[in-house]
Design an enzyme around this catalytic site. Structure first.
Site, PDB file in Angstrom:
ATOM      1  N   SER A  81      94.635  92.224   5.354  1.00  0.00           N
ATOM      2  CA  SER A  81      95.369  91.539   6.220  1.00  0.00           C
ATOM      3  C   SER A  81      96.627  92.359   6.262  1.00  0.00           C
ATOM      4  O   SER A  81      97.258  92.855   5.504  1.00  0.00           O
ATOM      5  CB  SER A  81      95.882  90.164   6.125  1.00  0.00           C
ATOM      6  OG  SER A  81      96.920  89.607   6.631  1.00  0.00           O
ATOM      7  N   TYR A  84      98.578  83.903  -0.200  1.00  0.00           N
ATOM      8  CA  TYR A  84      97.568  84.734   0.724  1.00  0.00           C
ATOM      9  C   TYR A  84      98.071  85.936   0.367  1.00  0.00           C
ATOM     10  O   TYR A  84      97.462  87.109   0.419  1.00  0.00           O
ATOM     11  CB  TYR A  84      97.897  84.121   2.071  1.00  0.00           C
ATOM     12  CG  TYR A  84      97.142  84.958   3.156  1.00  0.00           C
ATOM     13  CD1 TYR A  84      95.904  84.506   3.171  1.00  0.00           C
ATOM     14  CD2 TYR A  84      97.626  85.984   4.060  1.00  0.00           C
ATOM     15  CE1 TYR A  84      95.056  84.956   4.341  1.00  0.00           C
ATOM     16  CE2 TYR A  84      96.923  86.445   4.985  1.00  0.00           C
ATOM     17  CZ  TYR A  84      95.739  85.939   5.305  1.00  0.00           C
ATOM     18  OH  TYR A  84      94.706  86.477   6.066  1.00  0.00           O
TER      19      TYR A  84
END
Ligand code: NAD
Length: 264
Positions: free
Chosen positions: A147, A160
């Protein structure tokens, strides 16, 4: 790009491919001739629809495995089963991911554990199980979906960011270990994609600001220089390229596909 990517005869496992980017990646690989093993959660009818979409995109060699990636033994079993069903597992796309947004002091430890298990540890177990056969065949492609949050910190996303920075480290280590074995291992770093993961985050903005979903999307996309979501098909095209023979020198990379976020 990748006009020549012919994946006929290859077997691909795409984790978390019942929706979102994983489904886009699975369809793109099937369209280039690969047999595909799909994985993920969802209602039976939705999974059936996704399977049909992948079948329609390719030659119909599509399998489903509902392994829960929080459990290492299921990950190993899934890889073994995929090898049996498809004849070989040449392409492994570690795409499945979950999100939880909270300040670090309020972050529930069990959400941290689940997030690290799905976003990072499952990829380790899948790679560990898939690499021996790739080495024997002298060809393999591993793509890990990281990401933009694997390259930049983001507030309220401690687990995350930790998982995505971690998967980029895993990618680079595996790339170096396999560099002479005909195997490549890369990470992709998408910006915002409209999916089951981003929708709840947009809904939170909509509620907080008292605006519509579309307006909230525009607020979210103010942080993405090209001001639009990345499409799952665009992610699929990048993965197809990484799986082509032409991409054999591309290994250990963390490739941004983020509308310019990482250019800042
Ligand atoms: P999504 O929610 O549509 O897809 C996630 C997939 O993972 C689903 O198929 C889901 O069933 C599966 N999954 C979740 N937990 C699982 C488990 N325990 N076992 C097996 N499968 C499980 O979201 P998405 O946005 O398509 O996410 C795909 C990947 O892209 C994730 O790794 C995510 O972190 C990453 N990503 C998303 C964005 C974004 O803006 N949406 C941006 C950058 C990176």
């Amino acid at each position: 790009m990748n006009a020549a990517a012919n994946l006929k005869g290859k077997g691909a496992l795409v984790t978390g491919s019942t929706s979102g980017m994983g489904l886009g990646i699975a369809k793109a690989l099937a369209a280039r001739g690969a047999a595909v093993t799909m994985n993920g959660f969802g209602e039976a009818a939705a999974i059936e629809r996704a399977l049909d979409e992948i079948k329609a995109a390719g030659d119909g060699r599509v399998f489903f495995d509902g392994a829960d990636l929080r459990h290492p033994s299921e990950v190993a079993r899934m890889v073994e089963q995929a090898e049996r069903n498809m004849g070989a597992l040449d392409i492994l796309v570690n795409n499945a991911g979950i999100q939880h947004v909270a300040r670090v002091e309020e972050f529930p430890p069990e959400r941290w554990d689940a997030l690290i298990a799905v976003n990072l540890t499952a990829a380790f177990h899948a790679i560990r199980a898939a690499v021996p056969a790739m080495r024997k065949r002298g060809w393999g492609r591993i793509v890990n979906n990281a990401s933009a949050s694997g390259l930049h910190g983001a507030p309220n996303k401690s687990a995350y960011c930790a998982s995505k920075f971690g998967i980029i480290g895993l990618t680079k280590a595996v790339a170096l270990e396999t560099a002479e074995a005909g195997i490549t291992c890369n990470a992709i770093c998408p910006g915002w994609v409209l999916s089951g993961m981003s929708r709840p985050q947009i809904e939170v903005i909509a509620q907080r600001e008292g605006v519509s979903f579309d307006q909230a999307s525009r607020i979210l996309l103010a942080g993405q220089p090209n001001r639009r979501f990345v499409a799952p098909d665009e992610i699929g095209a990048l993965v197809v390229y990484l799986c082509s023979d032409e991409a054999s020198p591309v290994t250990g990379a963390a490739l941004s596909i983020d509308g310019g976020i990482s250019a800042r």
